[in-house]
Design a protein around this motif. Structure first.
Motif, PDB file in Angstrom:
ATOM      1  N   GLU A   1      -5.238   7.405   2.530  1.00 34.02           N
ATOM      2  CA  GLU A   1      -6.622   6.930   2.616  1.00 34.02           C
ATOM      3  C   GLU A   1      -6.662   5.395   2.614  1.00 34.02           C
ATOM      4  N   ASN A   2      -5.831   4.806   1.768  1.00 29.38           N
ATOM      5  CA  ASN A   2      -5.776   3.340   1.704  1.00 29.38           C
ATOM      6  C   ASN A   2      -5.349   2.740   3.038  1.00 29.38           C
TER       7      ASN A   2
ATOM      8  N   TYR B   1      -4.563  -1.073  -3.180  1.00 32.78           N
ATOM      9  CA  TYR B   1      -5.591  -0.090  -2.786  1.00 32.78           C
ATOM     10  C   TYR B   1      -6.828  -0.785  -2.245  1.00 32.78           C
ATOM     11  N   VAL B   2      -7.540  -0.032  -1.413  1.00 29.73           N
ATOM     12  CA  VAL B   2      -8.801  -0.550  -0.888  1.00 29.73           C
ATOM     13  C   VAL B   2      -9.893  -0.237  -1.905  1.00 29.73           C
ATOM     14  N   CYS B   3     -10.676  -1.267  -2.218  1.00 28.54           N
ATOM     15  CA  CYS B   3     -11.701  -1.137  -3.261  1.00 28.54           C
ATOM     16  C   CYS B   3     -13.074  -1.388  -2.645  1.00 28.54           C
TER      17      CYS B   3
ATOM     18  N   ARG C   1      -7.058   6.076  -5.044  1.00 31.06           N
ATOM     19  CA  ARG C   1      -7.061   6.588  -3.674  1.00 31.06           C
ATOM     20  C   ARG C   1      -5.635   6.881  -3.224  1.00 31.06           C
TER      21      ARG C   1
ATOM     22  N   LYS D   1      -2.506  -3.260  -7.281  1.00 29.44           N
ATOM     23  CA  LYS D   1      -2.667  -2.318  -8.396  1.00 29.44           C
ATOM     24  C   LYS D   1      -1.688  -2.719  -9.489  1.00 29.44           C
TER      25      LYS D   1
ATOM     26  N   ILE E   1       0.857  -1.199   0.000  1.00 23.87           N
ATOM     27  CA  ILE E   1       0.000   0.000   0.000  1.00 23.87           C
ATOM     28  C   ILE E   1       0.894   1.250   0.000  1.00 23.87           C
TER      29      ILE E   1
ATOM     30  N   PHE F   1      -7.741   0.369   5.169  1.00 24.18           N
ATOM     31  CA  PHE F   1      -7.301  -1.016   5.399  1.00 24.18           C
ATOM     32  C   PHE F   1      -7.256  -1.299   6.902  1.00 24.18           C
TER      33      PHE F   1
ATOM     34  N   LEU G   1      -8.912  -5.460  -0.384  1.00 20.38           N
ATOM     35  CA  LEU G   1      -7.635  -4.846  -0.728  1.00 20.38           C
ATOM     36  C   LEU G   1      -7.210  -5.483  -2.039  1.00 20.38           C
TER      37      LEU G   1
ATOM     38  N   CYS H   1     -12.052   3.296  -7.197  1.00 16.76           N
ATOM     39  CA  CYS H   1     -11.245   3.504  -5.985  1.00 16.76           C
ATOM     40  C   CYS H   1      -9.748   3.366  -6.258  1.00 16.76           C
TER      41      CYS H   1
ATOM     42  N   ARG I   1     -15.641  -4.591   1.375  1.00 15.97           N
ATOM     43  CA  ARG I   1     -14.432  -3.971   0.795  1.00 15.97           C
ATOM     44  C   ARG I   1     -13.346  -5.020   0.628  1.00 15.97           C
TER      45      ARG I   1
END
Ligand code: ATP
Ligand code: MG
Length: 562
Positions: A156-157, A124-126, A152, A179, A118, A161, A176, A149, A174
């Motif tokens: 924020e991620n 990223y958190v989706c 982000r 990417k 991260i 998380f 993780l 998302c 949600r």
């Protein structure tokens, strides 16, 4: 544990060729393999292939072999499975020494590495649902759609998380995601999910975790943490290899080499854990260790030996081609072994009374029987003989066809280890069914020798009626009549191919020496097959026998049925 190394052959294969190359090029200094089961069911013969392969390679290269539970999914996993898996791996003789590991013990470490990704901007958190993720992944040759998302900020991620880990979001809300590239030709690389919210307790970790890693994220790391050199897996993971490489490269951690081979598919059975579970849960079989099941525990209870399963695995070898191995290949492995090692006994499974009219009333003789013609050291035993005997119903025919060399009116046969007899009379019941056969015996033929020039083609097994005892004998056959039950025509359910005759229970008459057979005893019932005293149901004095395999393979019969 028996000395399992003895049955190993030095057969080479494409995997060993790769390892040889790796070692000679100095890529690795030694060999360390593993067997990584998910504890969501009992092990089956396919797993045995993987165990024997991985452990065998470790043996051949003087390396190490780990048993590792891939226990990353709390919803289907149970302690019962962990126990049975350990028992089965040990029974097979695959020695993991003290190296038994649990992926769940690495959860902490995995989480730290996820946070690292991260921070690198690589995860990223989706907020998309599983369904939306699937839809937006695209198709081969067609790019996927990026998650809203995806961009982000790292901050924020990290926050989201952390909240995920604390259980502040509902299950499945949600994920993780890594990417990577939503247009990547390999779908596994299109931002795969690494963690999902599952607020369920874990069978070893309790309620500590609210997020659980996906197989794709966890598996490569587990191999890396344990310093596995050659991560051997089945073909379906070939397309996942680039993803494992991506994770390990991004993290800059140790890399095993992954090698894929074709999974074992065995004819006339199913191997999917979901289906095996269904057969157990819905009562189609008597539990995971039902002797008809392709599970290791089922095979063990059927009477298979660890060495026969290991020889089977060696025999079929490894390849990159997905095929179906016929069930007789497995049966032959136990036949070949027991032909050499199992003592012979006499048992009549479907009795017909036979009376020797000229044999003295009340007389008993002790006939000398060879325990194992393949092994002189097995010695001899005494089998009582008398006027009243049982023979196999199928060994008598009143109106036989031409080539029937067994008993029929006016014809002679040899009784194994006893005398030559001649059928004089057939006694029938009120319905015209044969009730008894009356024979004369030739007292000069004791031991079964035919005097010069006398042609006696048939030899029958028998038991003495007053000496024999009744015992339950279970005659097993294939569980499915179709060679590929998963592919029954017209999309019908695989269960429609269940063999209604897969278990037949008979009350057999056994020679008296078998009375002492304890659970776990194996022998050949002459002319019938190999049998195993059931370890669960046999009691001292009342053994219960399971048929391991018939003497010759009944493959022709199976083929006819299909
Ligand atoms: P699941 O569908 O639950 O993943 P699985 O049979 O793959 O089922 P695992 O517990 O993941 O179960 O399997 C452990 C190991 O055994 C894996 O490395 C897998 O590749 C191997 N394995 C599983 N089935 C077979 C098979 N039929 N032949 C050879 N190896 C197998
Ligand atoms: Mg699997």
């Amino acid at each position: 544990m028996e000395n399992a190394g003895e049955t190993r052959t030095a057969k080479t294969n494409f995997i060993k060729e790769i390892i040889d190359r790796d070692l000679s090029e100095g890529k690795f200094n030694g060999v360390h393999t593993r067997f990584p089961p998910e504890p969501n069911g009992y092990l089956h013969i396919g797993h045995a292939k993987s165990i024997v392969l991985n452990w065998g390679i470790a043996c051949d290269y003087n390396g190490k072999f780990n048993l590792r539970f891939d226990d990353t999914n709390p919803s289907k996993e149970e302690e019962e499975y962990v126990k049975s898996i350990i028992e089965d791996v040990k029974w097979l003789g695959a020695d993991f020494e003290d190296r038994i590991f649990y992926a769940s013990d690495y959860f902490e470490k995995m989480l730290e590495l996820a946070v690292e990704l991260i921070k690198k901007g690589k995860a990223y958190v989706c907020d998309l649902s599983a369904e939306e993720v699937r839809k937006m992944r695209g198709k081969p040759g067609e790019p996927g759609v990026e998650s809203p998302c995806r961009n982000r900020s790292v901050k924020e991620n990290l926050n989201l998380f952390e909240q995920m880990c604390k259980g502040e979001f509902p299950d499945g809300s949600r994920t993780l995601r890594a990417k990577i590239d939503m247009a990547h030709p390999n779908l596994n690389m299109r931002d795969p999910v690494m963690y999902r919210v599952v607020r369920k307790p874990h069978h070893r970790q309790g309620g500590k975790w609210k997020v659980y890693p996906t197989y794709d994220w966890a598996h490569g790391l587990e191999d890396s943490f344990e310093g596995i050199t050659h991560s051997i897996c089945t073909l379906e993971f070939e397309d996942h290899r680039p993803l494992y490489d991506w994770f390990l490269d991004e993290l800059g951690v140790y890399h095993p080499r992954q090698i894929e081979f074709a999974r074992l598919n065995l004819g006339n059975t199913v191997m999917s854990k979901r289906k095996l579970l269904e057969l157990v849960k819905e009562g189609y079989v008597d539990g995971w260790d039902d002797p008809r099941m392709p599970t290791i525990s089922g095979l063990r209870r059927r009477g298979y030996t660890p060495s026969s399963i290991r020889s089977f695995c060696e025999e079929i070898g490894v390849s990159k081609y997905n095929g179906v191995i016929d069930i007789w290949v497995l049966e032959n492995a136990i036949r070949n072994e027991l032909n050499k090692t199992a003592e012979r006994r006499m048992a009549v499974l479907d009795p017909l009374k036979l009376v020797l009219t000229n044999y003295p009333e009340g007389k008993t003789e002790e006939m000398e029987a060879v325990n194992n013609p393949e092994d002189e050291a097995a010695g001899k035993r005494k089998v009582p003989f008398s006027k009243d005997l049982y023979i196999e119903k199928s060994d008598f025919m009143e109106n036989p066809p031409k080539k029937f060399f067994r008993l029929s009116p006016g014809k002679e046969v040899r009784l194994r280890y006893a005398y030559i007899i001649k059928c004089e009379k057939v006694v029938k019941d009120g319905n015209g069914k044969v009730k008894e056969v009356h024979c004369s015996y030739d007292s000069s033929t004791r031991g079964g020798d035919a005097p010069n020039g006398r042609k006696v083609r048939g030899t029958l097994h028998w038991v003495s009626a007053p000496h024999a005892f009744k015992a339950e004998v279970r005659l097993y056959d294939v569980l499915f009549t179709s060679r590929e039950p998963d592919k029954v025509e017209g999309g019908r359910d695989y269960k429609e191919s269940l063999n209604p005759g897969s278990k037949k229970v008979v009350n057999a008459f056994l020679e008296p020496s078998l009375k002492d057979a304890r659970g776990g005893f194996r022998c050949q019932f002459e002319r019938q097959g190999y049998f195993f005293a059931d370890p669960k149901d046999s009691k001292p004095g009342t053994p219960v026998f399971n048929r391991i395999a018939t003497l010759k393979d009944s493959w022709a019969k199976i083929m006819k049925r299909n």
